[in-house]
Every structure is written in structure tokens, then in C-alpha cells.
Motif scaffolding. Structure first.
Motif, PDB file in Angstrom:
ATOM      1  N   UNK A   1       0.876  -1.169   0.000  1.00  0.00           N
ATOM      2  CA  UNK A   1       0.000   0.000   0.000  1.00  0.00           C
ATOM      3  C   UNK A   1       0.914   1.219   0.000  1.00  0.00           C
ATOM      4  N   UNK A   2       0.790   2.050  -1.028  1.00  0.00           N
ATOM      5  CA  UNK A   2       1.674   3.213  -1.099  1.00  0.00           C
ATOM      6  C   UNK A   2       1.159   4.328  -0.190  1.00  0.00           C
ATOM      7  N   UNK A   3       1.904   5.435  -0.143  1.00  0.00           N
ATOM      8  CA  UNK A   3       1.550   6.521   0.777  1.00  0.00           C
ATOM      9  C   UNK A   3       0.287   7.273   0.374  1.00  0.00           C
ATOM     10  N   UNK A   4      -0.291   6.967  -0.778  1.00  0.00           N
ATOM     11  CA  UNK A   4      -1.538   7.595  -1.216  1.00  0.00           C
ATOM     12  C   UNK A   4      -2.734   6.657  -1.046  1.00  0.00           C
ATOM     13  N   UNK A   5      -2.501   5.473  -0.438  1.00  0.00           N
ATOM     14  CA  UNK A   5      -3.584   4.527  -0.203  1.00  0.00           C
ATOM     15  C   UNK A   5      -3.877   3.607  -1.363  1.00  0.00           C
ATOM     16  N   UNK A   6      -2.980   3.559  -2.356  1.00  0.00           N
ATOM     17  CA  UNK A   6      -3.154   2.673  -3.506  1.00  0.00           C
ATOM     18  C   UNK A   6      -2.603   1.294  -3.182  1.00  0.00           C
ATOM     19  N   UNK A   7      -3.304   0.256  -3.616  1.00  0.00           N
ATOM     20  CA  UNK A   7      -2.820  -1.109  -3.497  1.00  0.00           C
ATOM     21  C   UNK A   7      -2.074  -1.427  -4.785  1.00  0.00           C
ATOM     22  N   UNK A   8      -0.786  -1.763  -4.652  1.00  0.00           N
ATOM     23  CA  UNK A   8       0.077  -1.975  -5.804  1.00  0.00           C
ATOM     24  C   UNK A   8       0.541  -3.428  -5.839  1.00  0.00           C
ATOM     25  N   UNK A   9       0.415  -4.079  -6.995  1.00  0.00           N
ATOM     26  CA  UNK A   9       0.895  -5.440  -7.180  1.00  0.00           C
ATOM     27  C   UNK A   9       2.426  -5.419  -7.164  1.00  0.00           C
ATOM     28  N   UNK A  10       3.038  -6.256  -6.342  1.00  0.00           N
ATOM     29  CA  UNK A  10       4.496  -6.246  -6.187  1.00  0.00           C
ATOM     30  C   UNK A  10       5.233  -6.738  -7.425  1.00  0.00           C
ATOM     31  N   UNK A  11       4.648  -7.657  -8.187  1.00  0.00           N
ATOM     32  CA  UNK A  11       5.332  -8.207  -9.370  1.00  0.00           C
ATOM     33  C   UNK A  11       5.259  -7.270 -10.564  1.00  0.00           C
TER      34      UNK A  11
ATOM     35  N   UNK B   1     -12.895   8.425   2.440  1.00  0.00           N
ATOM     36  CA  UNK B   1     -13.587   8.226   3.715  1.00  0.00           C
ATOM     37  C   UNK B   1     -12.916   7.159   4.576  1.00  0.00           C
ATOM     38  N   UNK B   2     -11.980   6.404   4.007  1.00  0.00           N
ATOM     39  CA  UNK B   2     -11.286   5.353   4.739  1.00  0.00           C
ATOM     40  C   UNK B   2     -12.143   4.125   5.010  1.00  0.00           C
ATOM     41  N   UNK B   3     -13.330   4.096   4.429  1.00  0.00           N
ATOM     42  CA  UNK B   3     -14.234   2.972   4.664  1.00  0.00           C
ATOM     43  C   UNK B   3     -14.649   2.277   3.383  1.00  0.00           C
ATOM     44  N   UNK B   4     -14.070   2.698   2.263  1.00  0.00           N
ATOM     45  CA  UNK B   4     -14.394   2.092   0.982  1.00  0.00           C
ATOM     46  C   UNK B   4     -13.104   1.832   0.222  1.00  0.00           C
ATOM     47  N   UNK B   5     -13.079   0.736  -0.493  1.00  0.00           N
ATOM     48  CA  UNK B   5     -11.938   0.409  -1.334  1.00  0.00           C
ATOM     49  C   UNK B   5     -12.458   0.241  -2.755  1.00  0.00           C
TER      50      UNK B   5
END
Length: 143
Positions: free
Chosen positions: A65-75, A86-90
Motif C-alpha cells: 500500500x503506497x503513501x496515497x492509499x493505492x494497493x500496488x501489485x508487487x510483481x 472516507x477510509x471505509x471504501x476500497x
């Protein structure tokens, strides 16, 4: 004969209840206060580190998870989605809601887009709830 028939019916009822409860909790996962990700049987299947790195059960980095809240695939280093403001939705990469989080005291329940509960996360790690996306069936990479 009646008691034998009753026993068989009782046994069949027990088996069907066991199967239906297993099917309902099939994808239920939990992220504990220590970052361990466990499946419905309590088996550790991964971990979220303090640095927001998501690892599989072998310690291999699968996402972060980067500093902007993005989920990044490691490969691939590609964005898989992002946490809502809102911190409650993805949201997934297409901008569609994939997960919602509802506070429940010391933990938060995690629901998929259809409203089905898929997991639970300690409230101190609710920003990491998107890690559960990495362990959903459609995202599991098969060798």
C-alpha cells in the motif's frame, strides 16, 4: 425401525447444516492486531507489515500500500485499486467499489461489493483491509 429412521434424518440434517455453514464462511478472512491474515480455519495465509507490505504465508511480497492509499501489485508494480477518502471504501482499478468497511468496536467488518461479509480486520489496521483483496479467489495467482 422408527428410531433408526429418526437417527438417519438427524444425521442428514447435521451434515447439511455443517456443509451450509462451511460454505457461508468459505471466504471469511481476518487481519489481527499484529497484521497476520488468517483464513476461516485460523491458518495464517499472509501478513501486513508495519510498512504496509502484504506478504503471503511464505513471506513473499505480493503487494504493498503506497503513501496515497493505492494497493500496488508487487510483481507488476501496477495499481490494483485504492482506498477511498472516507477510509471505509476500497475501489478497484476501474473505480468500482470492491470493499466496504464497517466499524464494530475493536474490529471492523469487511464486505464485498454485493454486501457479503468477507472478513474482519482489527480497527488499528482498517487502512490495510484492502490486503484482503490479494487473498480473494480471483486474485490468487496459481503456479
Amino acid at each position: 425401525m422408527k428410531s433408526f429412521t429418526f437417527f438417519i434424518l438427524l444425521l442428514l440434517g447435521f451434515i447439511s447444516v455443517s456443509i451450509s455453514s462451511t460454505a457461508q464462511s468459505q471466504n471469511y478472512k481476518h487481519i489481527g492486531h499484529n497484521g497476520e491474515i488468517k483464513d476461516e480455519r485460523g491458518v495464517t495465509i499472509g501478513k501486513v507489515t508495519k510498512d504496509q507490505i502484504i506478504q503471503d504465508s511464505h513471506g513473499q511480497k505480493i503487494a504493498f500500500i503506497d503513501n496515497q492509499g493505492n494497493l500496488i501489485d508487487a510483481k507488476t508494480n501496477k495499481k490494483m485499486g485504492r482506498m477511498g477518502k472516507d477510509g471505509k471504501t476500497y475501489y478497484n482499478v476501474n473505480g468500482d467499489i470492491e470493499l466496504t468497511i464497517k466499524d464494530n468496536g475493536k474490529t471492523c467488518d469487511v464486505y464485498d461489493a454485493k454486501g457479503k461479509k468477507i472478513g474482519n480486520v482489527h480497527s488499528s489496521l482498517k487502512g490495510s483491509a484492502c490486503a484482503l483483496v490479494c487473498f480473494q479467489e480471483q486474485h490468487v495467482k496459481k503456479p
